[in-house]
Design an enzyme around this catalytic site. Structure first.
Site, PDB file in Angstrom:
ATOM      1  N   SER A 136      -1.334  10.226  -2.242  1.00  0.00           N
ATOM      2  CA  SER A 136      -2.697   9.839  -1.877  1.00  0.00           C
ATOM      3  C   SER A 136      -3.366  11.044  -1.233  1.00  0.00           C
ATOM      4  CB  SER A 136      -2.634   8.658  -0.911  1.00  0.00           C
ATOM      5  OG  SER A 136      -3.919   8.319  -0.448  1.00  0.00           O
ATOM      6  N   LYS A 162      -3.815   9.996  -6.379  1.00  0.00           N
ATOM      7  CA  LYS A 162      -4.842   9.037  -5.944  1.00  0.00           C
ATOM      8  C   LYS A 162      -5.824   9.777  -5.053  1.00  0.00           C
ATOM      9  CE  LYS A 162      -4.596   5.465  -2.355  1.00  0.00           C
ATOM     10  NZ  LYS A 162      -3.908   4.232  -1.948  1.00  0.00           N
ATOM     11  N   LEU A 163      -7.100   9.682  -5.412  1.00  0.00           N
ATOM     12  CA  LEU A 163      -8.145  10.322  -4.613  1.00  0.00           C
ATOM     13  C   LEU A 163      -8.813   9.272  -3.743  1.00  0.00           C
ATOM     14  CD1 LEU A 163      -9.912  12.575  -7.290  1.00  0.00           C
ATOM     15  CD2 LEU A 163      -7.968  13.150  -5.809  1.00  0.00           C
ATOM     16  N   LYS A 164      -8.920   9.557  -2.464  1.00  0.00           N
ATOM     17  CA  LYS A 164      -9.717   8.711  -1.581  1.00  0.00           C
ATOM     18  C   LYS A 164     -11.187   8.983  -1.884  1.00  0.00           C
ATOM     19  CE  LYS A 164      -6.673   6.610   1.043  1.00  0.00           C
ATOM     20  NZ  LYS A 164      -6.632   5.141   1.142  1.00  0.00           N
ATOM     21  N   ASP A 190      -9.251   5.299  -4.462  1.00  0.00           N
ATOM     22  CA  ASP A 190      -9.161   4.248  -3.433  1.00  0.00           C
ATOM     23  C   ASP A 190     -10.372   4.374  -2.519  1.00  0.00           C
ATOM     24  OD1 ASP A 190      -8.519   2.382  -1.534  1.00  0.00           O
ATOM     25  OD2 ASP A 190      -6.625   3.328  -0.911  1.00  0.00           O
ATOM     26  N   ASN A 192     -11.180   2.043  -0.036  1.00  0.00           N
ATOM     27  CA  ASN A 192     -11.006   1.379   1.274  1.00  0.00           C
ATOM     28  C   ASN A 192     -12.274   0.634   1.705  1.00  0.00           C
ATOM     29  OD1 ASN A 192      -8.883   3.973   1.802  1.00  0.00           O
ATOM     30  ND2 ASN A 192      -8.182   1.951   2.445  1.00  0.00           N
ATOM     31  N   GLU A 215      -9.122   1.176  -6.441  1.00  0.00           N
ATOM     32  CA  GLU A 215      -8.487   0.344  -5.419  1.00  0.00           C
ATOM     33  C   GLU A 215      -9.514  -0.066  -4.357  1.00  0.00           C
ATOM     34  OE1 GLU A 215      -5.098   2.391  -3.873  1.00  0.00           O
ATOM     35  OE2 GLU A 215      -4.873   1.062  -2.138  1.00  0.00           O
ATOM     36  N   ASP A 240      -6.039  -4.038  -2.418  1.00  0.00           N
ATOM     37  CA  ASP A 240      -5.129  -3.663  -1.334  1.00  0.00           C
ATOM     38  C   ASP A 240      -5.452  -4.580  -0.141  1.00  0.00           C
ATOM     39  OD1 ASP A 240      -3.958  -2.458   0.911  1.00  0.00           O
ATOM     40  OD2 ASP A 240      -4.663  -0.446   0.518  1.00  0.00           O
ATOM     41  N   LYS A 264       1.790  -3.840  -0.004  1.00  0.00           N
ATOM     42  CA  LYS A 264       2.265  -3.212   1.233  1.00  0.00           C
ATOM     43  C   LYS A 264       2.932  -4.313   2.046  1.00  0.00           C
ATOM     44  CE  LYS A 264      -1.419   0.201   1.757  1.00  0.00           C
ATOM     45  NZ  LYS A 264      -2.767   0.373   2.325  1.00  0.00           N
ATOM     46  N   GLY A 292       1.260   2.613   0.878  1.00  0.00           N
ATOM     47  CA  GLY A 292       1.849   3.298   2.017  1.00  0.00           C
ATOM     48  C   GLY A 292       0.903   3.297   3.201  1.00  0.00           C
TER      49      GLY A 292
HETATM   50  O1  SMG Z   1       1.380   6.464   3.067  1.00  0.00           O
HETATM   51  O2  SMG Z   1       0.810   7.983   1.629  1.00  0.00           O
HETATM   52  C1  SMG Z   1       0.542   7.094   2.422  1.00  0.00           C
HETATM   53  C2  SMG Z   1      -0.908   6.730   2.604  1.00  0.00           C
HETATM   54  C3  SMG Z   1      -1.428   6.043   1.402  1.00  0.00           C
HETATM   55  O3  SMG Z   1      -3.741   6.027   1.020  1.00  0.00           O
HETATM   56  C4  SMG Z   1      -2.817   5.519   1.589  1.00  0.00           C
HETATM   57  N1  SMG Z   1      -2.966   4.473   2.418  1.00  0.00           N
HETATM   58  O4  SMG Z   1      -5.596   2.191   1.742  1.00  0.00           O
HETATM   59  O5  SMG Z   1      -3.865   2.649   0.625  1.00  0.00           O
HETATM   60  C5  SMG Z   1      -4.562   2.836   1.610  1.00  0.00           C
HETATM   61  C6  SMG Z   1      -4.232   3.851   2.668  1.00  0.00           C
HETATM   62  C7  SMG Z   1      -4.227   3.217   4.001  1.00  0.00           C
HETATM   63  C8  SMG Z   1      -3.788   4.074   5.120  1.00  0.00           C
HETATM   64  S1  SMG Z   1      -4.955   5.197   5.616  1.00  0.00           S
HETATM   65  C9  SMG Z   1      -4.394   5.825   7.107  1.00  0.00           C
HETATM   66 MG    MG Z   2      -5.613   1.371  -0.218  1.00  0.00          MG
END
Ligand code: SMG
Ligand code: MG
Length: 369
Positions: A136, A162-164, A190, A192, A215, A240, A264, A292
């Site tokens: 990520s 995966k790109l935020k 993703d 969020n 996501e 998610d 998760k 994660g």
């Molecule tokens: O554990 O590699 C990891 C982080 C993966 O992007 C990740 N997690 O929304 O999936 C998600 C985010 C939530 C945590 S952000 C601190």
């Molecule tokens: Mg997510």
């Protein structure tokens, strides 16, 4: 199983690089470890909550309080009949607080499995020895920095990127990564919860980039919005934050709100509920993958075991220790040809390194039974 003590231990680990999402940036991971001692064993788990309630309503100080004042007393009342399978029913009267409940159930399951010599993977039904690892990638200050980071991860062997994303950091980074690294890279995004249904036409502009999934584009409680969005864009919608239980998963699938699920265990109250989500999704032909929360080796070990179940068909956010920490709390998880190995030892199958734990501890307290 008779619990003798539950130790709550706060640790702080610097991240190798800051991680920015649509809800903020973190440069260290403060984590809450749960260490259960029984007459003949011990168990470890990691609470996935963060210091601030930004990913979800849970946060570390709140988790400590709810474990101490509301959850542990209920486990104590269960006495010697307590097993890992009985933890969720014993805690069911307390609404929500799934990350806190998950940490307790996981530590108790670890102790139980260490006693019987069974691994997490064996208990959960893992069928793979190695699970494909994705990574990520946070929001960056510039496209150049992003491309350098992605190139580094691909060179290391990560099998999926995966790109935020967030408004203002979506089309351009996706286009840049596709143009630089080509159509064969498994790529997903993703958000969020950073968008609303009014952004559907904008998000449809991601369609040409052949993403594996988008996501959690919309708010966690916007099931209807996700169902509508799924009809307006070609990129498959993955949920998610919205999925907190197997019932949520069944509802989301039935509504057409998602066609893929990020599982998760922490978000859904533990590994037993995570396995139920896996099973519900499998019954509907919906693929899942393991998410994660920047876990240390303690949380990662159990996640990698879960990712060995048969319907975990997409690479997860289960990256190597080095993606997060220069020094992990356990022996590091390392990439083997883009995969992580499912631990086979009893329980979570990894040991906490006592000296490292000592050095990184911020505070600790005991709940005696
Ligand atoms: O554990 O590699 C990891 C982080 C993966 O992007 C990740 N997690 O929304 O999936 C998600 C985010 C939530 C945590 S952000 C601190
Ligand atoms: Mg997510």
């Amino acid at each position: 199983m008779k619990i003798e003590n539950i130790e709550l231990r706060r640790v702080r680990l610097p991240l190798v690089s800051p991680f920015r999402t649509s809800f903020g940036s973190v440069s260290e991971r403060e984590a809450l470890l749960v260490h259960v001692t029984t007459a003949d064993s011990e168990g470890w788990a990691e609470c996935a909550a963060e210091a601030e309630p930004l990913y979800s309503s849970e946060f570390l100080d709140g988790c400590e309080l709810v474990i101490r004042d509301h959850l542990a007393p209920r486990l104590n009342a269960a006495g010697e009949r307590l097993t890992a399978e009985r933890v969720a029913p014993a805690l069911a009267a307390v609404k929500g607080h799934r990350m806190s409940k998950a940490a307790l159930e996981t530590a108790i399951l670890d102790a139980q499995l260490r006693t019987s010599g069974v691994s997490f993977g064996g208990y959960l039904g893992a069928v793979s020895d190695l699970v494909p690892a994705g990574v990520s990638v946070g929001i960056m200050d510039s496209i150049d920095r992003l491309l350098a980071a992605v190139e580094g991860y691909l060179d290391e062997g990560y099998l999926r990127i995966k790109l935020k994303i967030e408004p203002g950091w979506d089309l351009a980074p996706v286009r840049a990564v596709r143009e630089r690294f080509g159509p064969d890279v498994l790529l997903q995004v993703d958000a969020n919860t950073a968008y609303t249904l009014a952004d559907a036409r904008h998000l449809a502009r991601l369609d040409p980039f052949d993403l594996l999934l988008i996501e959690q584009p919309l708010a966690e409680d916007d099931m209807l919005g996700h169902a509508a969005l799924a009809t307006l864009i070609q990129t498959p919608v993955c949920l998610d934050e919205s999925i907190e239980s197997a019932r949520d998963a069944a509802a989301a699938i039935t509504f057409g709100a998602c066609s893929i699920i990020n599982v998760k265990p922490s978000r859904v109250g533990g590994y037993l509920e995570a396995r139920r989500i896996h099973d519900v999704a499998a019954a509907h032909g919906v693929p899942v993958w393991c998410g994660g929360m920047l876990e240390t080796g303690i949380g990662r070990a159990a996640n990698v075991a879960l990712a060995g179940l048969p319907n975990f068909v997409l690479p997860g956010d289960t990256s190597a220790s080095s993606r997060y920490y220069a020094q992990d709390l356990t022996k590091p998880f390392v990439l083997e040809d883009g995969h992580l190995r499912v631990p086979t030892g009893p329980g979570i199958g990894v040991e906490v390194l006592p000296d490292v734990l000592h050095d990184l501890t911020v505070s600790s307290s005991d709940i005696r039974f």
